[in-house]
Motif scaffolding. Structure first.
Motif, PDB file in Angstrom:
ATOM      1  N   ARG A 136       0.993  -1.118   0.096  1.00 26.99           N
ATOM      2  CA  ARG A 136      -0.353  -0.110   0.809  1.00 26.99           C
ATOM      3  C   ARG A 136       1.369   0.924  -0.111  1.00 26.99           C
ATOM      4  O   ARG A 136       0.294   2.652  -0.802  1.00 26.99           O
ATOM      5  N   ALA A 137       2.131   1.254   0.746  1.00 27.76           N
ATOM      6  CA  ALA A 137       2.419   2.091   1.114  1.00 27.76           C
ATOM      7  C   ALA A 137       3.414   2.646  -0.588  1.00 27.76           C
ATOM      8  O   ALA A 137       3.928   3.932  -1.190  1.00 27.76           O
ATOM      9  N   VAL A 138       3.803   1.396  -1.051  1.00 27.40           N
ATOM     10  CA  VAL A 138       4.665   1.893  -2.518  1.00 27.40           C
ATOM     11  C   VAL A 138       3.884   2.062  -3.126  1.00 27.40           C
ATOM     12  O   VAL A 138       3.445   3.190  -4.002  1.00 27.40           O
ATOM     13  N   SER A 139       2.749   1.256  -3.255  1.00 27.15           N
ATOM     14  CA  SER A 139       1.376   1.819  -4.639  1.00 27.15           C
ATOM     15  C   SER A 139       0.924   3.701  -4.111  1.00 27.15           C
ATOM     16  O   SER A 139       1.026   4.859  -4.894  1.00 27.15           O
ATOM     17  N   GLU A 140       1.071   4.014  -2.801  1.00 26.07           N
ATOM     18  CA  GLU A 140       0.586   5.701  -2.334  1.00 26.07           C
ATOM     19  C   GLU A 140       2.125   6.407  -3.365  1.00 26.07           C
ATOM     20  O   GLU A 140       1.968   7.790  -3.902  1.00 26.07           O
ATOM     21  N   MET A 141       3.139   5.768  -3.437  1.00 24.53           N
ATOM     22  CA  MET A 141       4.412   5.990  -3.549  1.00 24.53           C
ATOM     23  C   MET A 141       4.663   6.145  -5.650  1.00 24.53           C
ATOM     24  O   MET A 141       4.762   7.999  -5.754  1.00 24.53           O
ATOM     25  N   LYS A 142       3.711   5.695  -5.589  1.00 24.22           N
ATOM     26  CA  LYS A 142       3.929   5.389  -7.295  1.00 24.22           C
ATOM     27  C   LYS A 142       2.437   6.299  -7.417  1.00 24.22           C
ATOM     28  O   LYS A 142       2.923   6.830  -8.478  1.00 24.22           O
ATOM     29  N   ARG A 143       1.849   6.365  -7.085  1.00 25.11           N
ATOM     30  CA  ARG A 143       0.358   7.451  -7.764  1.00 25.11           C
ATOM     31  C   ARG A 143       0.795   8.942  -7.151  1.00 25.11           C
ATOM     32  O   ARG A 143       0.880   9.487  -8.176  1.00 25.11           O
ATOM     33  N   ARG A 144       1.714   8.637  -6.413  1.00 20.19           N
ATOM     34  CA  ARG A 144       2.069  10.913  -6.195  1.00 20.19           C
ATOM     35  C   ARG A 144       3.002  11.144  -6.981  1.00 20.19           C
ATOM     36  O   ARG A 144       2.763  11.974  -7.442  1.00 20.19           O
ATOM     37  N   GLU A 145       4.229   9.817  -7.338  1.00 23.36           N
ATOM     38  CA  GLU A 145       5.891  10.784  -7.709  1.00 23.36           C
ATOM     39  C   GLU A 145       5.115  10.413  -9.105  1.00 23.36           C
ATOM     40  O   GLU A 145       6.174  10.361  -9.976  1.00 23.36           O
TER      41      GLU A 145
END
Length: 173
Positions: A136-145
């Motif tokens: 989930r944290a990596v998905s959020e990172m990908k979404r934001r960046e």
């Protein structure tokens, strides 16, 4: 989801460093949870953590290499003032408490925190919890960046929170 070794890490798309902080009162199982995840081991009777300890584990999850940098904070009252320092820049914070304490359960429900029951003694749900939250944290990172550069560490603007149950002593029979 597989735990990575050096051969498995080659050919994967990105590496992400995630700061994970375990917080909670003394003797609720923070160290046991961290060591179960990192080394798949459990022992009764750990010494109380002084300040904080740091351990890490690298895992391959959905073609991404995730380095979990785990901070296990002390639960004694005299160290509680240090907790905000360890939370700074955290991607994931696990609030660990004893399932026999109804007040922390109520607090989690009132605040709408995600909730997972785990056992460091048997290993139940430990690996899955770290993998799900890491993903989930990596998905959020990908979404934001929109996909970070290899080996980038991106601090999330808000920490992902989860509360989980764990009992260090006689948690599972």
């Amino acid at each position: 989801m597989t735990t990575g070794n050096h051969d498995t890490l080659q050919g994967t798309s990105c590496m992400y460093k995630l700061k994970v902080v375990l917080i909670g009162d003394i003797s609720v199982g923070k160290t046991s949870i961290a060591l179960r995840f990192v080394s798949n081991s459990f022992q009764d009777g750990y010494r109380a953590t002084i300040g904080a300890t740091y351990i890490s584990k690298t895992a391959v999850i959905d073609d991404d290499v995730i380095c979990f940098q785990i901070w296990d904070t002390a639960g004694q009252e005299r160290y509680k003032s240090l907790v905000p320092m360890y939370l700074r820049g955290a991607h994931i914070a696990f609030i660990v408490y004893d399932v026999t304490e109804r007040e922390p359960v109520t607090l989690a429900q009132e605040r709408g925190l995600q909730f997972a029951t785990v056992s460091a003694k048997t290993g139940q749900n430990i690996e899955e919890l770290f993998h799900i939250m890491g993903s989930r944290a990596v998905s959020e990172m990908k979404r934001r960046e929109n996909k970070p550069t290899r080996y980038d560490t991106i601090a999330l603007q808000r920490s992902l929170e989860i509360s989980m149950n764990s009992r260090k002593r006689s948690c599972c029979k």
